[in-house]
Design a protein around this motif. Structure first.
Motif, short mmCIF file in Angstrom:
data_model
loop_
_atom_site.label_atom_id
_atom_site.label_comp_id
_atom_site.label_asym_id
_atom_site.label_seq_id
_atom_site.Cartn_x
_atom_site.Cartn_y
_atom_site.Cartn_z
N ARG A 106 0.83 -1.22 0.00
CA ARG A 106 0.00 0.00 0.00
C ARG A 106 0.86 1.27 0.00
N SER A 107 1.97 1.22 0.73
CA SER A 107 2.71 2.45 0.95
C SER A 107 4.01 2.59 0.17
N HIS A 108 4.59 1.49 -0.32
CA HIS A 108 5.93 1.58 -0.93
C HIS A 108 6.07 0.96 -2.32
N VAL A 109 5.16 0.11 -2.71
CA VAL A 109 5.34 -0.64 -3.95
C VAL A 109 4.11 -0.49 -4.82
N GLY A 110 4.32 -0.27 -6.10
CA GLY A 110 3.22 -0.23 -7.04
C GLY A 110 3.62 -0.92 -8.32
N MET A 111 2.64 -1.48 -8.99
CA MET A 111 2.92 -2.16 -10.25
C MET A 111 1.71 -2.00 -11.15
N VAL A 112 1.95 -1.58 -12.37
CA VAL A 112 0.89 -1.46 -13.36
C VAL A 112 1.19 -2.47 -14.45
N PHE A 113 0.24 -3.36 -14.71
CA PHE A 113 0.43 -4.38 -15.72
C PHE A 113 0.15 -3.77 -17.10
N GLN A 114 0.88 -4.20 -18.09
CA GLN A 114 0.82 -3.59 -19.41
C GLN A 114 -0.53 -3.76 -20.10
N HIS A 115 -1.12 -4.93 -20.04
CA HIS A 115 -2.33 -5.17 -20.81
C HIS A 115 -3.58 -5.37 -19.97
N PHE A 116 -3.44 -5.64 -18.72
CA PHE A 116 -4.62 -5.81 -17.89
C PHE A 116 -4.41 -5.02 -16.61
N GLY A 117 -5.48 -4.70 -15.95
CA GLY A 117 -5.37 -3.90 -14.74
C GLY A 117 -5.50 -2.41 -15.02
N LEU A 118 -5.54 -2.02 -16.28
CA LEU A 118 -5.78 -0.62 -16.62
C LEU A 118 -7.25 -0.46 -16.96
N PHE A 119 -7.80 0.68 -16.61
CA PHE A 119 -9.21 0.94 -16.88
C PHE A 119 -9.33 1.68 -18.21
N PRO A 120 -9.89 1.05 -19.24
CA PRO A 120 -9.95 1.68 -20.56
C PRO A 120 -10.84 2.92 -20.59
N GLN A 121 -11.79 3.03 -19.67
CA GLN A 121 -12.68 4.18 -19.64
C GLN A 121 -12.05 5.38 -18.93
N ARG A 122 -10.89 5.17 -18.31
CA ARG A 122 -10.21 6.26 -17.60
C ARG A 122 -9.03 6.77 -18.42
N THR A 123 -8.63 7.98 -18.13
CA THR A 123 -7.45 8.55 -18.78
C THR A 123 -6.19 7.97 -18.14
N VAL A 124 -5.05 8.26 -18.75
CA VAL A 124 -3.77 7.84 -18.19
C VAL A 124 -3.64 8.41 -16.78
N ARG A 125 -3.93 9.70 -16.60
CA ARG A 125 -3.84 10.34 -15.28
C ARG A 125 -4.74 9.63 -14.27
N GLU A 126 -5.95 9.31 -14.67
CA GLU A 126 -6.89 8.64 -13.77
C GLU A 126 -6.42 7.23 -13.40
N ASN A 127 -5.80 6.54 -14.34
CA ASN A 127 -5.24 5.22 -14.05
C ASN A 127 -4.07 5.34 -13.08
N VAL A 128 -3.19 6.30 -13.34
CA VAL A 128 -2.03 6.48 -12.46
C VAL A 128 -2.48 6.85 -11.05
N GLY A 129 -3.51 7.65 -10.94
CA GLY A 129 -3.97 8.12 -9.64
C GLY A 129 -4.98 7.21 -8.95
N PHE A 130 -5.32 6.07 -9.56
CA PHE A 130 -6.37 5.21 -9.00
C PHE A 130 -6.07 4.76 -7.58
N GLY A 131 -4.85 4.31 -7.34
CA GLY A 131 -4.48 3.86 -5.99
C GLY A 131 -4.58 4.98 -4.98
N LEU A 132 -4.21 6.19 -5.39
CA LEU A 132 -4.31 7.34 -4.50
C LEU A 132 -5.77 7.69 -4.22
N GLU A 133 -6.60 7.51 -5.24
CA GLU A 133 -8.05 7.73 -5.08
C GLU A 133 -8.59 6.77 -4.02
#
Length: 170
Positions: A106-133
């Protein structure tokens, strides 16, 4: 003494029915092909050792199938390493309890998978900020942090694009 954010020492990851035996054979200089043929076990990572200093930018490159994703999954314990040691901020990752590991993720490690785990309906900024949201950051706080992170990797111009508009490497 140098301060490291991440340190990996003698890391091995094997997949198959005889993982420990495969690591022993790898340490004795047996080839990957011989180990796989003899033990029906794949050596995916072999004696990986590196350190990343605090504030240092580190990049992992390699051919398809060379173990990059496996290494990343070991670094956050999505895969358990077969042998070796991983420390993050001087904490032995392999010794953390489930709750301690959850907090570290939660506090030190993040990982974004290239083809899954991204929300296609969200912008790049919204995807990057999802965990913070999810952590309750305000939109203004998230946007500021996302701008900082996207700028550091050369993607600030893409912040308002959809993920489908990015290349795989982006």
């Amino acid at each position: 003494m140098t301060e490291y954010a991440l340190s990996v020492e003698g890391l091995y990851k094997a997949f198959g029915p005889q993982e420990q035996r495969a690591v022993e054979r790898a340490r004795a200089s047996a080839s990957r092909a011989d180990i796989q043929r003899e033990l029906d076990t794949l050596i995916a990572l072999r004696d990986v050792t590196f350190s990343v200093g605090v504030g240092e930018i580190f990049m992992l490159m390699g051919l398809s199938g060379s173990g990059k994703s496996t290494l990343l999954r070991c670094l956050n314990r999505l895969h358990e390493a077969t042998a070796g040691r991983i420390t993050i901020d001087e904490r032995d990752l392999t010794a953390l309890s489930t709750e301690e590991l959850r907090e570290l993720r939660r506090s030190h490690v993040g990982m974004v998978f290239q083809h899954f785990g991204l929300f296609p309906q969200r912008t790049v900024r919204e995807n990057v900020g999802f965990g913070l949201e999810l952590r309750g950051w305000t939109t203004q706080e998230r946007d500021a942090r996302c701008h900082e992170v996207l700028s550091s990797v050369g993607l600030s111009e893409w912040a308002d694009k959809r993920t489908c508009e990015l290349s795989g490497g982006m």
